[in-house]
Each structure stands twice: as structure tokens, then as C-alpha cells.
Design a protein around this motif. Structure first.
Motif, PDB file in Angstrom:
ATOM      1  N   PRO A 420      -1.485  54.898 -21.029  1.00 56.66           N
ATOM      2  CA  PRO A 420      -1.595  55.666 -22.275  1.00 56.66           C
ATOM      3  C   PRO A 420      -1.615  57.177 -22.060  1.00 56.66           C
ATOM      4  O   PRO A 420      -0.978  57.926 -22.815  1.00 56.66           O
ATOM      5  N   ALA A 421      -2.336  57.624 -21.017  1.00 57.44           N
ATOM      6  CA  ALA A 421      -2.415  59.072 -20.774  1.00 57.44           C
ATOM      7  C   ALA A 421      -1.079  59.636 -20.316  1.00 57.44           C
ATOM      8  O   ALA A 421      -0.644  60.703 -20.771  1.00 57.44           O
ATOM      9  N   LEU A 422      -0.393  58.916 -19.419  1.00 66.33           N
ATOM     10  CA  LEU A 422       0.858  59.437 -18.867  1.00 66.33           C
ATOM     11  C   LEU A 422       2.013  59.283 -19.846  1.00 66.33           C
ATOM     12  O   LEU A 422       2.613  60.276 -20.280  1.00 66.33           O
ATOM     13  N   VAL A 423       2.328  58.063 -20.217  1.00 69.92           N
ATOM     14  CA  VAL A 423       3.489  57.828 -21.075  1.00 69.92           C
ATOM     15  C   VAL A 423       3.217  58.313 -22.503  1.00 69.92           C
ATOM     16  O   VAL A 423       4.079  58.927 -23.138  1.00 69.92           O
ATOM     17  N   GLY A 424       2.010  58.043 -23.005  1.00 71.44           N
ATOM     18  CA  GLY A 424       1.664  58.553 -24.328  1.00 71.44           C
ATOM     19  C   GLY A 424       1.762  60.062 -24.390  1.00 71.44           C
ATOM     20  O   GLY A 424       2.293  60.629 -25.355  1.00 71.44           O
ATOM     21  N   GLY A 425       1.279  60.730 -23.326  1.00 70.54           N
ATOM     22  CA  GLY A 425       1.316  62.191 -23.299  1.00 70.54           C
ATOM     23  C   GLY A 425       2.718  62.763 -23.242  1.00 70.54           C
ATOM     24  O   GLY A 425       2.952  63.899 -23.652  1.00 70.54           O
ATOM     25  N   LEU A 426       3.674  61.990 -22.748  1.00 64.30           N
ATOM     26  CA  LEU A 426       5.056  62.474 -22.667  1.00 64.30           C
ATOM     27  C   LEU A 426       5.739  62.526 -24.028  1.00 64.30           C
ATOM     28  O   LEU A 426       6.747  63.215 -24.197  1.00 64.30           O
ATOM     29  N   PHE A 427       5.178  61.810 -25.008  1.00 64.89           N
ATOM     30  CA  PHE A 427       5.831  61.743 -26.322  1.00 64.89           C
ATOM     31  C   PHE A 427       4.987  62.304 -27.462  1.00 64.89           C
ATOM     32  O   PHE A 427       5.530  62.652 -28.508  1.00 64.89           O
ATOM     33  N   THR A 428       3.655  62.376 -27.265  1.00 63.73           N
ATOM     34  CA  THR A 428       2.817  62.858 -28.356  1.00 63.73           C
ATOM     35  C   THR A 428       1.568  63.531 -27.809  1.00 63.73           C
ATOM     36  O   THR A 428       1.083  63.176 -26.731  1.00 63.73           O
ATOM     37  N   ARG A 429       1.063  64.487 -28.604  1.00 65.92           N
ATOM     38  CA  ARG A 429      -0.195  65.156 -28.272  1.00 65.92           C
ATOM     39  C   ARG A 429      -1.320  64.634 -29.175  1.00 65.92           C
ATOM     40  O   ARG A 429      -2.415  65.160 -29.160  1.00 65.92           O
ATOM     41  N   TRP A 430      -1.015  63.590 -29.973  1.00 68.12           N
ATOM     42  CA  TRP A 430      -1.982  63.115 -30.961  1.00 68.12           C
ATOM     43  C   TRP A 430      -3.232  62.528 -30.308  1.00 68.12           C
ATOM     44  O   TRP A 430      -4.343  62.760 -30.765  1.00 68.12           O
ATOM     45  N   PHE A 431      -3.087  61.788 -29.213  1.00 67.36           N
ATOM     46  CA  PHE A 431      -4.257  61.188 -28.567  1.00 67.36           C
ATOM     47  C   PHE A 431      -5.222  62.284 -28.115  1.00 67.36           C
ATOM     48  O   PHE A 431      -4.815  63.278 -27.510  1.00 67.36           O
ATOM     49  N   HIS A 432      -6.499  62.078 -28.392  1.00 73.44           N
ATOM     50  CA  HIS A 432      -7.510  63.043 -27.963  1.00 73.44           C
ATOM     51  C   HIS A 432      -7.867  62.781 -26.503  1.00 73.44           C
ATOM     52  O   HIS A 432      -7.939  61.636 -26.059  1.00 73.44           O
ATOM     53  N   ARG A 433      -8.085  63.846 -25.770  1.00 71.02           N
ATOM     54  CA  ARG A 433      -8.365  63.704 -24.333  1.00 71.02           C
ATOM     55  C   ARG A 433      -9.591  62.832 -24.074  1.00 71.02           C
ATOM     56  O   ARG A 433      -9.606  62.024 -23.140  1.00 71.02           O
ATOM     57  N   TRP A 434     -10.644  62.974 -24.897  1.00 70.86           N
ATOM     58  CA  TRP A 434     -11.846  62.162 -24.690  1.00 70.86           C
ATOM     59  C   TRP A 434     -11.585  60.703 -25.050  1.00 70.86           C
ATOM     60  O   TRP A 434     -12.161  59.804 -24.446  1.00 70.86           O
ATOM     61  N   ALA A 435     -10.739  60.484 -26.034  1.00 70.71           N
ATOM     62  CA  ALA A 435     -10.382  59.112 -26.415  1.00 70.71           C
ATOM     63  C   ALA A 435      -9.605  58.429 -25.285  1.00 70.71           C
ATOM     64  O   ALA A 435      -9.838  57.251 -24.978  1.00 70.71           O
ATOM     65  N   LEU A 436      -8.676  59.155 -24.666  1.00 73.85           N
ATOM     66  CA  LEU A 436      -7.932  58.604 -23.535  1.00 73.85           C
ATOM     67  C   LEU A 436      -8.862  58.263 -22.376  1.00 73.85           C
ATOM     68  O   LEU A 436      -8.703  57.235 -21.715  1.00 73.85           O
ATOM     69  N   LEU A 437      -9.853  59.134 -22.146  1.00 74.39           N
ATOM     70  CA  LEU A 437     -10.815  58.873 -21.080  1.00 74.39           C
ATOM     71  C   LEU A 437     -11.675  57.645 -21.408  1.00 74.39           C
ATOM     72  O   LEU A 437     -11.941  56.807 -20.539  1.00 74.39           O
ATOM     73  N   GLY A 438     -12.078  57.527 -22.690  1.00 72.09           N
ATOM     74  CA  GLY A 438     -12.860  56.368 -23.102  1.00 72.09           C
ATOM     75  C   GLY A 438     -12.070  55.080 -23.003  1.00 72.09           C
ATOM     76  O   GLY A 438     -12.574  54.049 -22.537  1.00 72.09           O
ATOM     77  N   GLY A 439     -10.795  55.110 -23.435  1.00 72.15           N
ATOM     78  CA  GLY A 439      -9.948  53.923 -23.326  1.00 72.15           C
ATOM     79  C   GLY A 439      -9.724  53.528 -21.884  1.00 72.15           C
ATOM     80  O   GLY A 439      -9.751  52.336 -21.536  1.00 72.15           O
ATOM     81  N   TRP A 440      -9.477  54.528 -21.037  1.00 74.11           N
ATOM     82  CA  TRP A 440      -9.312  54.260 -19.600  1.00 74.11           C
ATOM     83  C   TRP A 440     -10.558  53.587 -19.036  1.00 74.11           C
ATOM     84  O   TRP A 440     -10.449  52.596 -18.295  1.00 74.11           O
ATOM     85  N   ALA A 441     -11.744  54.082 -19.370  1.00 76.71           N
ATOM     86  CA  ALA A 441     -12.994  53.524 -18.842  1.00 76.71           C
ATOM     87  C   ALA A 441     -13.184  52.072 -19.285  1.00 76.71           C
ATOM     88  O   ALA A 441     -13.557  51.204 -18.477  1.00 76.71           O
ATOM     89  N   VAL A 442     -12.888  51.785 -20.559  1.00 75.21           N
ATOM     90  CA  VAL A 442     -13.024  50.411 -21.058  1.00 75.21           C
ATOM     91  C   VAL A 442     -12.051  49.478 -20.342  1.00 75.21           C
ATOM     92  O   VAL A 442     -12.417  48.371 -19.923  1.00 75.21           O
ATOM     93  N   GLY A 443     -10.805  49.916 -20.198  1.00 73.12           N
ATOM     94  CA  GLY A 443      -9.818  49.095 -19.504  1.00 73.12           C
ATOM     95  C   GLY A 443     -10.193  48.834 -18.057  1.00 73.12           C
ATOM     96  O   GLY A 443     -10.046  47.716 -17.550  1.00 73.12           O
ATOM     97  N   MET A 444     -10.677  49.874 -17.376  1.00 64.33           N
ATOM     98  CA  MET A 444     -11.075  49.721 -15.975  1.00 64.33           C
ATOM     99  C   MET A 444     -12.247  48.758 -15.826  1.00 64.33           C
ATOM    100  O   MET A 444     -12.243  47.872 -14.955  1.00 64.33           O
ATOM    101  N   VAL A 445     -13.260  48.918 -16.669  1.00 63.65           N
ATOM    102  CA  VAL A 445     -14.442  48.068 -16.567  1.00 63.65           C
ATOM    103  C   VAL A 445     -14.097  46.630 -16.906  1.00 63.65           C
ATOM    104  O   VAL A 445     -14.456  45.695 -16.169  1.00 63.65           O
TER     105      VAL A 445
END
Length: 536
Positions: A420-445
Motif C-alpha cells: 500500500p505504501a509503495l504502489v499506493g504512493g505511486l498513484f495517489t497522495r490520499w493515504f495518510h502516512r500514519w494510516a499507512l503505518l497503522g495498516g502496515w503494523a496490523v498486517g505484520m502482526v
């Protein structure tokens, strides 16, 4: 398996190993730049590779010794379900066609060396950049280890190193020598070494596959007999035949899709991509790289051939090397073993460079020494590439091979969470940086906990990468389930954070950066030392 050393095969293997070693060191003189003390030169080959060099480099990077050994080994052990690697390598190229040229353009425009560089610049977040970097390093380490497992499988079949009762140092000495040579020429020549060696590696693999797919079936009575033998084996084992039953279809499909999404999230895939000299090189490669998928489909059939040839091994990773030993003349078995061995050296070198670049740019420079010069960055990256390979070697020598494989599967679950951070960031700036970090943490855990709960006949934990999909009840790929949770959390948190007007990071990129080419005005290959790596 032969108890003694296959002298002829070993001699051929050593010949090719010495050849690629010499090429690895000579690569330092290939396309030598005026300023060799920069990550652009050592870690990306000067961003100068054309279509065919990039094709061989990416092929050598993505289709590894582990692929050569493990894909047919999966067919040998589990039947047609092991073919998931073929559709996933077909799916991946239409997926990367839209976003890989955009990543190349913005990276060349701003001098980005790693995906974390881009994430930091796009979202203005060193924390998110650090998360992506750490994930990349963790996912790459067991992948490097598996390349060494591929070399070890070949050495075992050739009878090199003695039996199980042999002193550990003598037994592992050939692998230690191969590791030492790999470390030396990677340190000396950087990405140019695997780029040059990839020509030999891929040529050998294509020759071996072409011969094997014709020669071995002739000796075994044809493909009818080969498939009949495989069907008889799996029916007798209670698996219902070669093709998996309906219960395995969700696993097959989700594993193929999840693996396709994850492949170009790996740091080594991006390192090879960013080494090319133009957007057009990337676009051409997404259209011709599927030729390797054709080779992979033929390669997978070797698993059925090993069954028909009566190959019996306790470790499935030895099945294909043992098939070559049994079916080929000694001299050509040596060629086949060299193809696997060199097939390990190329990706292991690229992976160690990619992991080292992540550490240098996104941990050392961002958090330890922000004013590091290009010379200091290059020196640190060279040293870290050595440490990464040492860690992989310890992993191989100190753990069971099955453990190494399962940790590589865990790495695939992890690396998918950076999508989401890499590919999403290549097409849109809509995702919030803290939201991407939170989603990453949930997926990892979720991915780690779910994989921890999977048992196998040999392991109580981390025994596989498939588990029940919540809400569906089918068995599917854990990584894809974690990815869906990641995206859901990211979207929900973005809505919340946008609603409360949480502070957003500064985006240092512009829309035109994502379509820029090397010849366009304003495109710079490397930022000046005062600004390189800064988040503005």
C-alpha cells in the motif's frame, strides 16, 4: 545417492565457478565511472543498464537457485499444486507494467536508491520509511539463506564435504569457500558483478532445461509414462492424484495472487529495476520477462520426472540435483550443477546489495549520520552487504533447511505489507502516512501470529504460509489475508485522520516526476551531498 565424489561433475562445476568468479572481479572495470564512490555506482551499476542487461539481471534476480530446486521439489512432493509459481509469474508482469515505470521515473528524478527513499519523499515520514526498510531487510535475509541452501544441495549430491559424520568444518568448507568468493567480488564490484555473471547463469539454465525436457523423457519412456507414474504415487499416498482436490483450490489461487503482488516489493527486484537507464527499458522488460515463465513451467515438470525416475530422497530439495546425477552423463550433470550454483550467486549478490542499501540510506543516513557523504554511504553499504551474507550463512549452517524455507515464506507475508505504501504512493497522495503505518503494523502482526500458529510434520510453529481465511472458512494464503486487513485499516484510518485534520507530511514529488525520462530536463541521477536523502 552416490557415496563418493563425482569427480567429472565436480571438475565441470569448478570450471564454471572459477569462470564466474573471474568475471565477478573483472566486472569492477566494466563501464567504470569517474566517481565510483557512490551508491548509484556501486549499488545500482550507475543506472546505466540497457534492455538486455536488465533482462538478464532481472531474470537472474527473480529466477533463482531456490526456484530451480524448490519449484520442481514442490511438484515432486505435492503434485500439481506446486505449479502455483507458474501462474504467479505470469500475473506479475501485467501488475507491474503500470507502476514500475512510474517508480523508475520518480527515483531518477530525485536520486532515490531504495523504495524507502521514495516512501519518505512521497509521504514526508521517516517512520514509515523505516518500517518499509526494516521489513525489506527482514524479508531478504532468509531469501539469501535459501540461495546458499541451493548451493549446498548441489554439493551434497556431488558428494563434496563428506557424510553426516564428517567434522562440521570439513563438511561445510565448500560452502564457506563459495560464500567467501561471493562476498569478495560483491564488495569489489557491486551490482556490476551479478549483472555480468547473469549472462552465464541464464544461458546455462536455458541449455540445461532444453536438454532435460527432451533427453530425460526419452530415457523414461515419454510423458505418458511420467504422468502415469506421478498419478500412481499421489493416488497411493491418498492425495487423490496429481491435481489437488477442491479444498486446495483457494490455497492455490490466493498463494499465486499474493506471491504476484509481493514479488516486486522485494528490495532486490527494485534494485535491479532502478539500475536500468530509461523508462522504456523497464516497459520492454515487462513484456519479455514472461519468457522466463515459460522456462519455469518446463522446469516444474522435472518434479514429475524425478518421481518417474524413482528418485528417493529424505530432503525434497535434493530431488532435482539427484535426478540430474542419475540421468545425465557426468560431464553434463556438472553443467546442470553449475547452473544451479551460479543461479544462487547472482541473486544472493543482488539481495545483499539491496539490503545493504536499505540500511545505509534509510537507517544509517536518516537516523545515525544525516550528514554522511556519498563515500561514507558506499563504505557502509559495502560493509553491511558482508554482514548480511554472514547472517544468511549462519542461518543456513545453524538451522534445519526446512526452517530456512518456512522463514522465507514468512518473509513473503511481511514484504507484501509494504504494497500500500509503495504502489499506493505511486498513484495517489490520499493515504495518510500514519494510516499507512497503522495498516502496515496490523498486517505484520496478523501475518506473523497466523504463521506462528501453523504446524507441520517437522515444526510446531511457522510450519507453512496457509491458514483459514476469517469469515470465509477456506484455507488460503496468510499474506493475502494480512494484506486485505492492511488495506482496510489504512483506508479507515485515512478517513478518520483526514476528518480530524491530522498533520500530513510534505510531498517532495510533483506529478511530472512520475513520467520523466532520463533525457528530460531536470532529471538528476544523484542528489548533491547536502540534500541527498533529506525529507525537505
Amino acid at each position: 545417492m552416490n557415496d563418493g565424489v563425482n569427480g567429472v561433475a565436480l571438475a565441470v562445476f569448478i570450471f564454471f565457478f572459477v569462470l564466474v568468479t573471474a568475471m565477478g572481479f573483472l566486472a569492477a572495470r566494466w563501464r567504470r565511472a569517474e566517481n565510483e564512490h557512490s551508491l548509484d555506482e556501486w549499488g545500482l551499476g550507475g543506472r546505466s543498464f540497457g534492455t538486455w542487461v536488465t533482462w538478464f539481471l532481472l531474470g537472474g534476480d527473480l529466477y533463482t537457485a531456490y526456484t530451480f530446486v524448490a519449484v520442481p521439489a514442490a511438484i515432486y512432493a505435492a503434485g500439481a499444486s506446486g505449479f502455483f509459481a507458474v501462474p504467479y509469474t505470469i500475473l506479475v508482469y501485467p501488475l507491474i507494467f503500470p507502476f514500475l515505470p512510474r517508480l523508475w521515473s520518480v527515483s531518477h528524478k530525485h536520486g532515490y536508491v531504495t523504495t524507502s527513499d521514495f516512501v519518505r519523499g512521497r509521504f514526508g515520514s521517516k517512520g514509515l520509511s523505516l518500517a518499509v526498510a526494516v521489513t525489506g531487510i527482514l524479508a531478504t535475509m532468509p531469501y539469501i539463506a535459501l540461495q546458499l541452501v541451493g548451493i549446498q544441495a548441489v554439493l551434497d549430491v556431488m558428494g563434496v564435504g563428506g557424510g553426516e559424520d564428517t567434522n562440521w568444518f570439513v563438511k561445510d568448507l565448500p560452502l564457506l569457500i563459495a560464500f567467501g568468493v561471493l562476498a569478495a567480488y560483491t564488495y569489489s564490484s557491486g551490482l556490476r558483478a551479478p549483472a555480468l555473471i547473469a549472462f552465464v547463469k541464464d544461458t546455462l539454465i536455458y541449455i540445461v532445461i532444453a536438454v532435460a525436457i527432451i533427453y530425460i523423457p526419452i530415457k523414461l519412456g515419454g510423458f505418458d509414462d511420467i504422468f502415469a507414474s506421478a498419478s500412481d504415487k499421489f493416488t497411493a499416498a491418498g492425495k487423490g492424484g496429481v491435481v489437488p482436490d477442491a479444498g486446495g483450490q483457494w490455497t492455490y489461487a490466493t498463494l499465486a495472487l499474493g506471491s504476484a503482488l509481493a514479488l516486486f516489493m522485494y528490495p532486490h527486484s527494485i534494485t535491479a529495476t532502478l539500475s536500468s537507464r530509461s523508462r522504456e527499458v523497464i516497459r520492454r522488460n515487462t513484456t519479455i520477462l514472461p519468457l522466463y515463465s515459460l522456462m519455469l513451467g518446463l522446469l516444474a515438470l522435472l518434479g514429475f520426472m524425478a518421481i518417474a525416475a524413482g528418485v528417493k530422497v529424505d530432503n525434497g530439495q535434493l530431488a532435482i540435483p539427484q535426478l540430474f546425477e542419475n540421468m545425465f552423463p557426468d560431464w553434463f550433470a556438472g553443467v546442470a550443477f553449475a547452473a544451479i550454483g551460479i543461479g544462487a550467486l547472482v541473486p544472493a549478490a543482488i539481495m545483499s546489495i539491496a539490503a545493504a542499501n536499505l540500511f545505509t540510506r534509510n537507517i544509517y543516513k536518516d537516523f545515525i549520520k544525516p550528514d554522511a557523504t556519498p563515500q561514507q554511504e558506499t563504505k557502509v553499504s559495502k560493509l553491511v552487504s558482508l554482514l548480511v551474507k554472514v547472517g544468511a550463512l549462519i542461518f543456513v549452517l545453524g538451522m534445519d533447511k526446512t526452517v530456512a524455507i518456512n522463514f522465507q515464506l514468512l518473509g513473503g507475508i511481511w514484504i507484501l505489507q509494504t504494497f500500500p505504501a509503495l504502489v499506493g504512493g505511486l498513484f495517489t497522495r490520499w493515504f495518510h502516512r500514519w494510516a499507512l503505518l497503522g495498516g502496515w503494523a496490523v498486517g505484520m502482526v496478523y501475518g506473523t501470529v497466523a504463521a506462528y500458529g501453523v504446524a507441520s510434520p517437522t515444526q510446531k510453529h511457522f510450519g507453512g504460509s496457509s491458514d483459514e481465511i476469517p469469515g470465509i472458512g477456506e484455507i488460503g494464503y496468510i499474506g493475502l489475508t494480512a494484506f486485505v486487513l492492511n488495506v482496510l485499516v489504512t483506508v479507515v484510518l485515512t478517513f478518520v485522520l483526514r476528518a480530524v485534520k491530522a498533520p500530513d507530511g510534505v510531498d517532495e514529488t510533483r506529478p511530472s516526476d512520475y513520467t520523466a525520462d532520463a533525457g528530460d530536463p531536470g532529471v538528476q541521477v544523484e542528489l548533491p551531498p547536502a540534500t541527498a536523502g533529506s525529507s525537505h
